[in-house]
Design a protein around this motif. Structure first.
Motif, PDB file in Angstrom:
ATOM      1  N   ALA A 150      14.101  -5.741  -8.354  1.00  0.00           N
ATOM      2  CA  ALA A 150      15.529  -5.160  -9.368  1.00  0.00           C
ATOM      3  C   ALA A 150      16.476  -4.815  -8.335  1.00  0.00           C
ATOM      4  O   ALA A 150      17.691  -5.133  -8.533  1.00  0.00           O
ATOM      5  CB  ALA A 150      15.110  -4.271 -10.370  1.00  0.00           C
ATOM      6  N   LYS A 210       6.000  -4.213  -6.138  1.00  0.00           N
ATOM      7  CA  LYS A 210       7.091  -5.735  -7.161  1.00  0.00           C
ATOM      8  C   LYS A 210       8.814  -5.790  -7.738  1.00  0.00           C
ATOM      9  O   LYS A 210       9.607  -5.839  -7.203  1.00  0.00           O
ATOM     10  CB  LYS A 210       5.972  -6.777  -7.107  1.00  0.00           C
ATOM     11  CG  LYS A 210       6.834  -8.232  -7.549  1.00  0.00           C
ATOM     12  CD  LYS A 210       5.692  -9.016  -8.403  1.00  0.00           C
ATOM     13  CE  LYS A 210       5.567  -8.320  -9.888  1.00  0.00           C
ATOM     14  NZ  LYS A 210       5.242  -9.235 -10.969  1.00  0.00           N
ATOM     15  N   ALA A 211       8.193  -5.283  -8.565  1.00  0.00           N
ATOM     16  CA  ALA A 211       9.137  -5.091  -9.829  1.00  0.00           C
ATOM     17  C   ALA A 211      10.747  -4.121  -9.613  1.00  0.00           C
ATOM     18  O   ALA A 211      11.564  -4.557  -9.476  1.00  0.00           O
ATOM     19  CB  ALA A 211       8.712  -4.635 -10.867  1.00  0.00           C
ATOM     20  N   ASN A 212      10.091  -3.319  -8.826  1.00  0.00           N
ATOM     21  CA  ASN A 212      10.918  -2.471  -8.435  1.00  0.00           C
ATOM     22  C   ASN A 212      11.610  -2.927  -7.007  1.00  0.00           C
ATOM     23  O   ASN A 212      13.397  -3.018  -7.125  1.00  0.00           O
ATOM     24  CB  ASN A 212      10.627  -1.236  -7.793  1.00  0.00           C
ATOM     25  CG  ASN A 212       9.928   0.087  -8.696  1.00  0.00           C
ATOM     26  OD1 ASN A 212      10.797  -0.365  -9.918  1.00  0.00           O
ATOM     27  ND2 ASN A 212       9.421   0.842  -8.600  1.00  0.00           N
ATOM     28  N   LEU A 254      10.973   1.724  -1.855  1.00  0.00           N
ATOM     29  CA  LEU A 254      12.813   1.248  -2.648  1.00  0.00           C
ATOM     30  C   LEU A 254      13.215   1.656  -1.401  1.00  0.00           C
ATOM     31  O   LEU A 254      14.644   0.926  -0.830  1.00  0.00           O
ATOM     32  CB  LEU A 254      13.459   2.016  -3.514  1.00  0.00           C
ATOM     33  CG  LEU A 254      12.836   0.980  -4.722  1.00  0.00           C
ATOM     34  CD1 LEU A 254      13.349   2.045  -6.025  1.00  0.00           C
ATOM     35  CD2 LEU A 254      13.175  -0.301  -4.605  1.00  0.00           C
ATOM     36  N   GLY A 259       1.152  -1.356   0.105  1.00  0.00           N
ATOM     37  CA  GLY A 259      -0.237   0.039  -0.065  1.00  0.00           C
ATOM     38  C   GLY A 259       0.807   1.204   0.194  1.00  0.00           C
ATOM     39  O   GLY A 259       0.178   2.652   0.256  1.00  0.00           O
ATOM     40  N   LEU A 260       2.125   1.003   0.131  1.00  0.00           N
ATOM     41  CA  LEU A 260       2.869   2.549  -0.229  1.00  0.00           C
ATOM     42  C   LEU A 260       3.110   3.032  -1.610  1.00  0.00           C
ATOM     43  O   LEU A 260       3.510   2.120  -2.436  1.00  0.00           O
ATOM     44  CB  LEU A 260       4.714   2.085   0.944  1.00  0.00           C
ATOM     45  CG  LEU A 260       4.587   1.555   2.063  1.00  0.00           C
ATOM     46  CD1 LEU A 260       5.339   1.260   2.214  1.00  0.00           C
ATOM     47  CD2 LEU A 260       3.751   2.737   3.103  1.00  0.00           C
ATOM     48  N   SER A 261       3.132   4.098  -1.972  1.00  0.00           N
ATOM     49  CA  SER A 261       3.499   4.409  -2.311  1.00  0.00           C
ATOM     50  C   SER A 261       5.113   5.278  -2.920  1.00  0.00           C
ATOM     51  O   SER A 261       5.627   4.970  -2.257  1.00  0.00           O
ATOM     52  CB  SER A 261       2.568   6.884  -3.291  1.00  0.00           C
ATOM     53  OG  SER A 261       1.116   6.029  -2.370  1.00  0.00           O
ATOM     54  N   CYS A 262       4.855   5.011  -4.571  1.00  0.00           N
ATOM     55  CA  CYS A 262       6.584   5.114  -5.176  1.00  0.00           C
ATOM     56  C   CYS A 262       7.097   6.875  -4.048  1.00  0.00           C
ATOM     57  O   CYS A 262       6.181   7.587  -3.757  1.00  0.00           O
ATOM     58  CB  CYS A 262       6.782   5.040  -5.784  1.00  0.00           C
ATOM     59  SG  CYS A 262       6.804   4.402  -7.216  1.00  0.00           S
ATOM     60  N   PRO A 263       8.472   6.339  -3.687  1.00  0.00           N
ATOM     61  CA  PRO A 263       9.273   5.875  -3.738  1.00  0.00           C
ATOM     62  C   PRO A 263       9.346   5.029  -2.968  1.00  0.00           C
ATOM     63  O   PRO A 263      11.180   4.254  -1.976  1.00  0.00           O
ATOM     64  CB  PRO A 263      10.436   6.739  -4.133  1.00  0.00           C
ATOM     65  CG  PRO A 263      10.881   7.864  -3.118  1.00  0.00           C
ATOM     66  CD  PRO A 263       8.502   7.637  -2.828  1.00  0.00           C
ATOM     67  N   SER A 321       1.570  -3.987  -5.383  1.00  0.00           N
ATOM     68  CA  SER A 321       1.664  -3.787  -6.194  1.00  0.00           C
ATOM     69  C   SER A 321       2.594  -3.782  -7.392  1.00  0.00           C
ATOM     70  O   SER A 321       3.632  -3.874  -6.866  1.00  0.00           O
ATOM     71  CB  SER A 321       0.971  -2.203  -6.487  1.00  0.00           C
ATOM     72  OG  SER A 321       2.884  -1.322  -6.409  1.00  0.00           O
ATOM     73  N   GLY A 322       2.719  -4.356  -8.752  1.00  0.00           N
ATOM     74  CA  GLY A 322       2.859  -4.772  -9.515  1.00  0.00           C
ATOM     75  C   GLY A 322       4.233  -4.024  -9.093  1.00  0.00           C
ATOM     76  O   GLY A 322       5.401  -4.536  -9.900  1.00  0.00           O
ATOM     77  N   THR A 323       3.847  -2.616  -9.449  1.00  0.00           N
ATOM     78  CA  THR A 323       5.200  -1.668  -9.090  1.00  0.00           C
ATOM     79  C   THR A 323       6.670  -1.759  -7.953  1.00  0.00           C
ATOM     80  O   THR A 323       7.656  -2.201  -8.668  1.00  0.00           O
ATOM     81  CB  THR A 323       5.201  -0.231  -9.451  1.00  0.00           C
ATOM     82  OG1 THR A 323       3.788  -0.341 -10.438  1.00  0.00           O
ATOM     83  CG2 THR A 323       5.532   0.385  -9.744  1.00  0.00           C
ATOM     84  N   TYR A 336       2.238 -10.246  -3.317  1.00  0.00           N
ATOM     85  CA  TYR A 336       3.648 -10.840  -3.854  1.00  0.00           C
ATOM     86  C   TYR A 336       4.296 -10.825  -2.517  1.00  0.00           C
ATOM     87  O   TYR A 336       4.510 -10.086  -1.389  1.00  0.00           O
ATOM     88  CB  TYR A 336       3.927 -10.063  -4.550  1.00  0.00           C
ATOM     89  CG  TYR A 336       3.603  -9.222  -6.041  1.00  0.00           C
ATOM     90  CD1 TYR A 336       3.551 -10.496  -6.577  1.00  0.00           C
ATOM     91  CD2 TYR A 336       2.897  -8.208  -6.060  1.00  0.00           C
ATOM     92  CE1 TYR A 336       2.396  -9.857  -8.323  1.00  0.00           C
ATOM     93  CE2 TYR A 336       1.995  -7.550  -7.061  1.00  0.00           C
ATOM     94  CZ  TYR A 336       1.706  -8.812  -7.941  1.00  0.00           C
ATOM     95  OH  TYR A 336       1.092  -8.535  -9.265  1.00  0.00           O
TER      96      TYR A 336
END
Lengths: 419, 68
Positions: free
Chosen positions: B44, B39-41, B15, B8-12, B35-37, B62
């Protein structure tokens, strides 16, 4: 911490995505979109607002449902559904996000472009965009100060499924409206800039169409006609626009557009690429400074290169500070407006492009931010606060001062909660 | 094993939290994302830091596991 590589394999994905989006955007200009505005989230959302309320908000020149936006939403939604990333979620201070979206749009309309168009303007050789890009960097830095203090609007949670479908549903409604309007059946409530329309600099402006490069049919004021000396004369015989003013008339931005299906197809492709790559027009600078990760930065670098190359190929590249399409050269105003817009976007967690993409993935909070942008656009034109090619509106600075105060208040509020 | 919840946390923020967690160089780390984003971040970022990463997807969540 052990050594970490600061550029990973996703850098190439993002660089490629940026190249693609920049190239398509510049190509859209060759297909009829306004100069250096093949893609602009703020401008295009503003044009959509104009379609619905342009009669009230004085948006006759910028009223058209931009099919690129519809394509982006539906493309991103499709990509998210296929990869099981479509998730209805929300509840992270939606009202605050509405205000942030509103302020983002206000800043963008003072600069004349969103954080995506700032790079695209630069890619067209418009050096006045440099002030905006500096503003983006400043906005990122201010945002980072608060992120480091613990700024956080709270966690989003799963929400009722229908809430995730609001933006995709809106896109379908827009698609129906733009198709029927293009077929000539514009709904009565709507305002739509005539394709190819020109407007004079008079107040109120005279609007006319050209045929073979010559003024042909007068659209506004109603009943006015073209006189033999080249001026436009009202029904009662008064001259509403001199021949000189008619000769100097500029195309209305809302009337400059690629064919409906071209815009739609381009939008769909951009939507898919943006959803898969997580391209963001401010996140690259943010991540580079904040977490020393450079992958996302490749996105805007790609955007800049892609748009520059295609603009050069199509002879659209015009390097300099003067005669730039839909731009002004108020350095301080551009810098301040983009600092404000970017600071707002930093608190939203991504640029307006990302907000549209996330809204299409079911994020109701992002949809709320997009709603704030739509309303903000109407307000800015209604209150005569949006800039023109001549420069800032008279009350733009006081408006920016108010917005800066609101943003700092939100930032302090968000930082205090988690402290 | 270090465990993180970035749901539930927004970017960034996902990270930022991951970066902070890696400061004491854990041999294993588990991150929950939704969220997919994010997870992907996070995937990586962990790979960039030299972790072997696996992702379990269950329902709306995830679970990202990194080890080295």
């Amino acid at each position: 911490m052990a050594k970490r590589r600061v550029i990973g394999p996703t850098a190439w994905v993002l660089g490629g995505a940026g190249l693609f989006i920049g190239a398509v955007a510049a190509w859209l200009v060759s297909q009829g979109n306004p100069g250096n505005m093949g893609l602009c989230i703020a401008c295009f959302l503003r044009d959509i607002t104009g379609f619905f309320v342009g009669g009230v908000t004085n948006q006759g020149a910028v009223a058209y449902i931009r099919p690129e936006i519809i394509g982006i939403i539906l493309g991103a939604m499709g990509a998210a559904l296929l990869t099981r990333e479509f998730r209805p979620r929300g509840g992270s201070q939606p009202l605050v996000r509405f205000v942030l979206g509103f302020i983002f749009m206000a800043g963008a309309l003072i600069f004349l472009g969103c954080t995506v168009r700032a790079w695209l303007r630069l890619g067209g050789g418009d050096l006045t965009a440099l002030w905006g890009v500096l503003g983006i960097v400043a906005g990122v830095l201010v945002g980072i100060v608060f992120l480091k203090k613990g700024f956080n609007l709270g966690r989003a949670k799963a929400v009722a499924k229908p809430l995730g479908w609001i933006l995709p549903t809106f896109a379908v409604v827009l698609l129906v409206l733009v198709v029927v309007s293009t077929l000539g059946a514009t709904p009565e409530f709507a305002t739509q800039t005539k394709a190819g329309a020109f407007a004079t600099g008079d107040k109120p402006p005279a609007v006319f169409l050209k045929h073979d490069g010559e003024p042909d049919q007068v659209l506004k004021p109603e009943g006015a006609t073209l006189a033999e000396d080249g001026s436009i004369v009202a029904e009662d015989g008064t001259v509403v626009a001199s021949a000189e003013s008619v000769a100097k008339a500029a195309p209305q931005p809302g009337g400059k557009r690629a064919l409906l299906w071209v815009s739609l197809a381009a939008g769909l492709a951009i939507g898919v690429v943006a959803q898969r790559s997580r391209f963001c027009s401010i996140g690259g600078i943010r991540d580079a400074i904040l977490v020393r990760r450079y992958d996302l930065l490749f996105g805007v670098v790609g955007l800049l290169i892609g748009s520059t190359v295609v603009n050069l190929l199509f002879g659209q590249y015009n390097l300099g500070f003067t005669n730039q399409p839909i731009a002004h050269n108020d350095a301080l105003g551009s810098f301040a407006a983009m600092t404000i817009a970017t600071f707002a976007a930093m608190m939203l967690g991504g640029c307006p492009f990302r907000q549209v993409i996330m809204g299409a993935e079911g994020d109701a909070d992002s949809t709320t931010a997009v709603a704030g942008m739509l309303v903000g656009a109407g307000f800015m034109h209604w209150a005569s606060l949006a800039s023109s090619g001549k420069g800032l509106a008279p009350n733009a600075w006081p408006a920016m001062a108010v917005m800066a105060v609101v943003l700092v208040a939100i930032a302090l509020y968000g930082s205090r909660k988690s402290a | 094993m270090k465990e993180l919840d970035v749901r539930g946390l927004s970017c960034p923020m996902p990270l930022m939290h991951t970066k902070k967690a890696l400061e004491d160089d854990p041999a294993e780390i588990m991150v929950h994302a939704d969220s997919g984003t994010a997870k992907a971040n996070v995937v990586a970022f962990l790979q960039d830091a030299g972790y072997m990463v696996t992702v379990d997807e269950s329902g709306e969540e995830y679970t990202i596991k990194g080890s080295r």
